[in-house]
Design an enzyme around this catalytic site. Structure first.
Site, short mmCIF file in Angstrom:
data_model
loop_
_atom_site.label_atom_id
_atom_site.label_comp_id
_atom_site.label_asym_id
_atom_site.label_seq_id
_atom_site.Cartn_x
_atom_site.Cartn_y
_atom_site.Cartn_z
N TYR A 1 0.82 -1.21 0.00
CA TYR A 1 0.00 0.00 0.00
C TYR A 1 0.85 1.27 0.00
O TYR A 1 0.33 2.38 -0.04
CB TYR A 1 -0.96 0.00 1.19
CG TYR A 1 -2.22 -0.76 0.92
CD1 TYR A 1 -3.41 -0.10 0.64
CD2 TYR A 1 -2.23 -2.15 0.90
CE1 TYR A 1 -4.58 -0.81 0.37
CE2 TYR A 1 -3.38 -2.86 0.63
CZ TYR A 1 -4.56 -2.18 0.37
OH TYR A 1 -5.70 -2.88 0.10
N LYS B 1 3.23 -13.82 6.33
CA LYS B 1 3.53 -14.85 5.33
C LYS B 1 5.05 -15.01 5.26
O LYS B 1 5.66 -15.08 4.20
CB LYS B 1 2.95 -14.44 3.97
CG LYS B 1 2.99 -15.54 2.90
CD LYS B 1 2.16 -16.74 3.24
CE LYS B 1 2.20 -17.77 2.12
NZ LYS B 1 1.58 -19.06 2.49
N ASP C 1 -2.28 -17.41 5.43
CA ASP C 1 -3.29 -18.22 4.76
C ASP C 1 -4.04 -19.12 5.73
O ASP C 1 -5.27 -19.24 5.67
CB ASP C 1 -2.68 -19.01 3.61
CG ASP C 1 -1.38 -19.71 3.97
OD1 ASP C 1 -1.04 -19.76 5.16
OD2 ASP C 1 -0.69 -20.19 3.06
N ASP D 1 -5.98 -6.20 5.16
CA ASP D 1 -7.08 -5.88 4.25
C ASP D 1 -7.94 -7.12 4.02
O ASP D 1 -9.18 -7.08 4.14
CB ASP D 1 -6.50 -5.38 2.93
CG ASP D 1 -7.52 -4.62 2.09
OD1 ASP D 1 -8.65 -4.43 2.56
OD2 ASP D 1 -7.18 -4.21 0.98
#
Length: 486
Positions: A149, A250, A350, A374
């Protein structure tokens, strides 16, 4: 006398008559704002009997600003939020065809609102697609200024993208080799393969970059950006007596960005909150030792690391050292003391999206990076009624600046119909009052919403999924909330 909120060394100084800027919003924004401000003013009046009152000051952004000033985000609006510190906004249209990519992102970056705060909870009676929405009670701290972002990206085939690719080819040839079609030779070779299976022939070298069409984006993640976010999350969790803070990342794939976020997050917990926190692995070590006081460090290491026996000698040594370092905390953390401390843990992004569905009670406060946050905040909102009732805030806890906002879009086809659910802005305002320390007024809003929904007096989005409900207009739902304040 109406006065601006100020930031002091002891925190926010909120006068009895604060001036709060607001952006009405585009599309359904005016309908929602009229309903919401009625709720805010009623809660403040009821809670404080006229001793406190908000002076609302409208500032412009989005379509209304463009139509009046020719500017999507006037400097006067930024100046107002800088001066008055705390404000609220409705949904804004993102201009099409260039200029500011997102007004929401622009406001966050210009004011350095580094925390996107998204509490997610279920109100009894709200339709939900999951079996146990009541298990969802989480607060998401989403880093707001870094990650993708930051908006550093270059279009495929552009001179800027070519410069980056050329730089990588010269200075980082190993990494450049991982870009599948980063060179003209690779692109041409693949084009010939496509022609062999029937694709039309074309001269892909005729483009501005010799057939190389690769979009490039950067993902900056800093220690200081991570530190201030995790500080905010842990501080919030301790202040509000929450059970845990989960670092969502992640890092198993992106080791030096997302993985660094994980490592730096743990560092903040250990360095600044050692006496008040325990990591999940430390809790296993303490629990093992309490179950068997004679347990050796090596035996403890085998219990916390399932693959211990397959490790190299150096890896085993590292795990044993981790156990011994934890056990040095025994005087402050052992003998069950750790069970009363804030738990710091981490999960892969995930699997987190799966576990918030299947094991929602395992999550409390979540600290995560921008893109993960998000995805996660919207997925959680769907479990408790959708983003139409999901509140949000963008905060700089150091300067005190905060903008509370609707998390949904402008929904222009419903504009001026007095139809949509104002819950997102109303609950964002509840967050704002709580941030200001006006807890009694915030509690009244929660009471009013709970009462209105329990009575099945709701807007069309909930009405169509609730048996025996009464459908209300946007304005009528606001009035129902006020009535249920008592």
């Amino acid at each position: 006398m109406p006065t601006a909120i100020a930031m002091t060394p002891k925190g926010l100084n909120v006068p009895d008559q604060p001036i709060l800027p607001f952006i009405e919003g585009d599309g359904t924004g005016p309908d929602i704002w009229r309903s919401s401000v009625r709720v805010f003013d009623a809660a403040v009046a009821k809670a404080y009997g006229g001793k406190r009152k908000i002076t609302w000051r409208e500032v412009l952004a989005g379509e209304k600003a463009f139509n009046k000033t020719g500017d999507w985000l006037p400097q006067a609006t930024l100046d107002a939020f800088k001066q008055y510190l705390v404000g609220i906004k409705g949904p804004l249209t993102t201009p099409i065809g260039g200029g500011i990519r997102s007004l929401n992102v622009a406001l966050r970056q210009m004011l350095d609102l580094y925390v996107c705060l998204r509490p997610v909870r279920w109100f009894t009676g709200v339709p939900s697609p999951v079996k146990k929405p009541q298990d969802v009670d989480m607060v998401i701290f989403r880093e707001n200024t870094e990650d993708i972002y930051a908006g550093i990206e270059y279009a495929g085939g552009s001179p800027e993208a070519k410069k980056v690719l050329d730089f990588m080819a010269e200075h980082f040839p190993k990494e450049f080799g991982k870009i599948r079609f980063g060179s003209a030779e690779k692109s041409i070779a693949w084009q010939k393969v496509l022609e062999g299976i029937g694709a039309p022939k074309r001269d892909i070298t005729a483009g501005p970059c010799g057939g190389v069409m690769v979009g490039i984006g950067f993902k900056p993640v800093s220690y200081l950006g991570t530190e201030r976010l995790v500080h905010s999350a842990i501080g919030y969790a301790l202040k509000n007596k929450r059970r845990s803070v989960t670092l969502v990342h992640k890092g198993n794939i992106m080791k030096f960005t997302e993985g660094a976020f994980r490592e730096w997050g743990y560092h903040v917990a250990r360095e600044f909150y050692r006496a008040q926190t325990v990591t999940e692995r430390e809790s296993w070590i303490f629990g093992n030792k309490e179950a068997d006081p004679n347990l050796s460090s090596e035996a403890n290491a085998k219990m916390i690391e399932p693959g211990y026996e397959m490790m190299t000698a150096e890896q085993k040594k590292k795990i044993v050292a981790e156990v011994e370092a934890a056990l040095k905390l025994w005087p402050t953390h052992g003998d069950g003391k750790w069970k009363k401390m804030l738990l710091i843990r981490d999960t892969i992004a995930d699997i987190t999206l799966q576990q918030v569905l299947t094991r929602a009670k395992d999550f409390d406060v979540i600290a995560t990076m921008n893109l993960n946050g998000d995805y996660l905040s919207d997925a959680l909102a769907a479990q408790v009624g959708g983003i139409g009732i999901a509140p949000g805030a963008n905060i700089n806890y150091i300067t005190g600046h905060a903008i509370f906002e609707a998390t949904h879009g402008t929904a222009p086809k419903y504009a001026n119909l007095d139809q949509v659910n104002p819950g997102s802005v109303i609950l964002s305002g509840e967050m704002m009052l709580r941030y200001m320390g006006w807890i009694e007024a915030a509690d009244l809003i929660i009471k009013g919403i709970e009462g209105a929904i329990a009575a099945k007096t709701v807007t069309y989005d909930f009405h169509r999924m609730m048996e025996g409900a009464t459908k209300l207009k946007c304005s009528e739902f606001g009035e129902a909330i006020v009535r249920h304040m008592g």
